[in-house]
Scaffold this active site. Structure first.
Site, mmCIF file in Angstrom:
data_model
loop_
_atom_site.group_PDB
_atom_site.id
_atom_site.type_symbol
_atom_site.label_atom_id
_atom_site.label_comp_id
_atom_site.label_asym_id
_atom_site.label_seq_id
_atom_site.Cartn_x
_atom_site.Cartn_y
_atom_site.Cartn_z
ATOM 1 N N CYS A 112 0.814 -1.226 0.000
ATOM 2 C CA CYS A 112 0.000 0.000 0.000
ATOM 3 C C CYS A 112 0.841 1.267 0.000
ATOM 4 O O CYS A 112 0.312 2.361 -0.216
ATOM 5 C CB CYS A 112 -0.950 0.010 1.189
ATOM 6 S SG CYS A 112 -1.883 -1.504 1.349
ATOM 7 N N HIS A 235 -3.320 6.985 2.862
ATOM 8 C CA HIS A 235 -3.735 5.719 2.248
ATOM 9 C C HIS A 235 -5.134 5.377 2.760
ATOM 10 O O HIS A 235 -5.403 5.445 3.963
ATOM 11 C CB HIS A 235 -2.724 4.623 2.616
ATOM 12 C CG HIS A 235 -3.216 3.253 2.304
ATOM 13 N ND1 HIS A 235 -3.803 2.929 1.103
ATOM 14 C CD2 HIS A 235 -3.230 2.109 3.054
ATOM 15 C CE1 HIS A 235 -4.153 1.656 1.127
ATOM 16 N NE2 HIS A 235 -3.824 1.140 2.293
ATOM 17 N N ASN A 265 -10.279 -0.253 0.265
ATOM 18 C CA ASN A 265 -8.819 -0.204 0.281
ATOM 19 C C ASN A 265 -8.296 -0.805 -1.026
ATOM 20 O O ASN A 265 -8.414 -2.004 -1.245
ATOM 21 C CB ASN A 265 -8.317 -0.991 1.498
ATOM 22 C CG ASN A 265 -6.798 -1.014 1.608
ATOM 23 O OD1 ASN A 265 -6.095 -0.629 0.666
ATOM 24 N ND2 ASN A 265 -6.299 -1.461 2.740
HETATM 25 O O1 UT7 Z 1 -3.705 -1.375 3.633
HETATM 26 C C1 UT7 Z 1 -3.213 -1.945 4.779
HETATM 27 C C2 UT7 Z 1 -4.030 -3.152 5.070
HETATM 28 N N1 UT7 Z 1 -4.717 -3.268 6.268
HETATM 29 C C3 UT7 Z 1 -5.315 -2.368 7.061
HETATM 30 O O2 UT7 Z 1 -5.237 -1.201 6.943
HETATM 31 C C4 UT7 Z 1 -6.139 -2.907 8.175
HETATM 32 C C5 UT7 Z 1 -5.948 -2.217 9.482
HETATM 33 N N2 UT7 Z 1 -6.910 -2.683 10.417
HETATM 34 C C6 UT7 Z 1 -8.211 -2.318 10.402
HETATM 35 O O3 UT7 Z 1 -8.608 -1.538 9.573
HETATM 36 C C7 UT7 Z 1 -9.115 -2.860 11.464
HETATM 37 O O4 UT7 Z 1 -8.367 -3.540 12.437
HETATM 38 C C8 UT7 Z 1 -10.213 -3.798 10.896
HETATM 39 C C9 UT7 Z 1 -11.232 -3.004 10.088
HETATM 40 C C10 UT7 Z 1 -9.607 -4.878 10.037
HETATM 41 C C11 UT7 Z 1 -10.963 -4.454 12.044
HETATM 42 O O5 UT7 Z 1 -11.521 -3.468 12.887
HETATM 43 P P1 UT7 Z 1 -11.293 -3.549 14.476
HETATM 44 O O6 UT7 Z 1 -12.022 -2.435 15.062
HETATM 45 O O7 UT7 Z 1 -9.813 -3.635 14.698
HETATM 46 O O8 UT7 Z 1 -12.032 -4.889 14.822
HETATM 47 P P2 UT7 Z 1 -11.428 -6.182 15.520
HETATM 48 O O9 UT7 Z 1 -10.497 -6.890 14.613
HETATM 49 O O10 UT7 Z 1 -10.954 -5.786 16.879
HETATM 50 O O11 UT7 Z 1 -12.760 -7.048 15.648
HETATM 51 C C12 UT7 Z 1 -13.833 -6.656 16.455
HETATM 52 C C13 UT7 Z 1 -14.954 -7.666 16.255
HETATM 53 C C14 UT7 Z 1 -14.485 -9.116 16.345
HETATM 54 O O12 UT7 Z 1 -15.474 -9.850 17.035
HETATM 55 P P3 UT7 Z 1 -15.218 -10.317 18.548
HETATM 56 O O13 UT7 Z 1 -13.968 -11.140 18.485
HETATM 57 O O14 UT7 Z 1 -15.023 -9.046 19.322
HETATM 58 O O15 UT7 Z 1 -16.453 -11.067 18.864
HETATM 59 C C15 UT7 Z 1 -14.456 -9.546 14.898
HETATM 60 O O16 UT7 Z 1 -14.663 -10.943 14.741
HETATM 61 O O17 UT7 Z 1 -15.551 -7.510 14.952
HETATM 62 C C16 UT7 Z 1 -15.616 -8.788 14.309
HETATM 63 N N3 UT7 Z 1 -15.513 -8.611 12.875
HETATM 64 C C17 UT7 Z 1 -16.573 -8.386 12.090
HETATM 65 N N4 UT7 Z 1 -17.880 -8.261 12.367
HETATM 66 C C18 UT7 Z 1 -18.718 -8.026 11.334
HETATM 67 C C19 UT7 Z 1 -14.400 -8.631 12.107
HETATM 68 N N5 UT7 Z 1 -14.734 -8.438 10.819
HETATM 69 C C20 UT7 Z 1 -16.075 -8.281 10.787
HETATM 70 C C21 UT7 Z 1 -16.996 -8.040 9.749
HETATM 71 N N6 UT7 Z 1 -18.290 -7.916 10.069
HETATM 72 N N7 UT7 Z 1 -16.617 -7.917 8.467
#
Ligand code: UT7
Length: 310
Positions: A112, A235, A265
């Site tokens: 990225c 980004h 993204n």
């Molecule tokens: O270009 C570079 C590439 N990557 C990035 O920039 C990604 C950087 N990270 C992020 O943007 C965020 O960490 C995410 C958007 C990927 C995730 O958001 P978060 O606020 O960090 O959520 P989390 O991973 O802490 O997950 C919170 C909850 C989890 O459930 P539990 O374990 O708390 O029950 C996940 O399983 O949200 C759940 N979850 C979802 N729920 C509904 C994860 N993905 C989804 C989804 N829909 N698509």
């Protein structure tokens, strides 16, 4: 004469996939995706549209915008982690398709941050006098490496391409400073086996820290202060990460690029897609100081401060 952008072009596939559509395929919701990421929809390239096809369309527009012809291009740099195939490179395919008979060609792998790495590489060749017109492209067909059954990643990514022709611009304009870096110890947090795999929380923490620090560092390296910055293009990975970079530069919300809602993204394509969008919408004017900042798999990061205009 400094190196800067002299023409821009973009391409996104026609097919839109909304959050609502994803709700019908995986265990997710429009509400979760919008509040956690800022994404509403993304573009997905159909089978026959490969990375080189998107790059070609963006490149053609950028060359036209720069008011030059393909044989004026003497170097092509394509930043991508989703090439048509490992080799020949997308840049060599493009060189042929564009009829850029005088161009050397190579691909850059910096995920990225790839477009920023490409811009900074172009700057070195232009500053040294080795090359005059460098075509820099960020392009991804991430849909082909996304696991559409993994809700942690399937909702995030999209396809597209952005291209810039870089060359000499007027004194005082162009790239003022840059910052590139890598921390390979975090490599496991985003990687590709058969599919793209990611530890979102770890990448999030890294991104918030590094985007802020890198943005500030280019402002300082350019001999400027935060007050001199007119616009930031982070980004487009996640609105919450983007917001943290904006806040580090103490810019008002309308001075930050936002296309993550419409494209998701798109990795290396996200910054040039945004740049073109903001130019078209009158958000960037000649002599504005613009900070571009990216981060991604590697882990890597890169920023550029530039004064807009030819
Ligand atoms: O270009 C570079 C590439 N990557 C990035 O920039 C990604 C950087 N990270 C992020 O943007 C965020 O960490 C995410 C958007 C990927 C995730 O958001 P978060 O606020 O960090 O959520 P989390 O991973 O802490 O997950 C919170 C909850 C989890 O459930 P539990 O374990 O708390 O029950 C996940 O399983 O949200 C759940 N979850 C979802 N729920 C509904 C994860 N993905 C989804 C989804 N829909 N698509």
């Amino acid at each position: 004469m400094p190196a800067g952008v002299i023409g821009m072009g973009t391409y996104v596939p026609e097919k839109v996939i909304t959050n609502k559509e994803l709700e019908t395929k995986i265990d997710t919701s429009d509400e979760w995706i919008q509040t956690r990421t800022g994404i509403k929809e993304r573009r997905i390239a159909s089978g026959e549209i490969d990375t080189s096809h998107m790059a070609f369309n963006a490149a053609k527009e950028a060359i036209q915008d720069a008011n030059i012809s393909p044989d004026d291009i003497d170097l092509i740099l394509v930043a991508t982690v989703t090439p048509d195939q490992p080799f020949p490179s997308v840049s060599s395919m493009l060189q042929h398709q564009l009829g850029a008979t005088n161009a050397a060609a190579m691909d850059i792998s910096a995920a990225c941050a790839g477009f920023i790495y490409g811009m900074v590489t172009a700057k070195q060749f232009i500053d040294s006098g080795a090359h005059n017109n460098v075509l820099v492209i960020g392009v991804e067909k991430l849909s082909k490496i996304v696991d559409w059954e993994d809700r942690n990643t399937a909702v995030l990514f999209g396809d597209g391409a952005g291209a810039a022709v870089m060359g000499q611009v007027s004194e005082g304009r162009g790239i003022l400073s840059y910052d590139l870096g890598s921390d390979g110890s975090g490599g496991e947090h985003i990687k590709q086996d058969e599919f793209l795999r990611m530890n979102g929380r770890e990448v999030f923490k890294f991104a918030v820290r590094q985007m802020g620090e890198s943005s500030l560092s280019v402002v300082e390296k350019a001999g400027l202060t935060k007050e001199d910055v007119n616009f930031i293009i982070p980004h487009q990975a996640n609105i919450r990460i983007m917001e943290s970079a904006r806040q580090r530069l103490e810019l008002p919300i309308e001075k930050m690029s936002k296309t993550v809602d419409r494209y998701g993204n798109t990795s290396s394509a996200s910054i040039p897609l945004s740049l073109k969008y903001d130019l078209e919408h009158g958000k960037i004017k000649d002599d504005d100081v613009v900070v571009l900042v990216g981060f991604g798999a590697g882990l890597v990061w890169g920023s550029v401060a530039l004064r807009w205009g030819r």
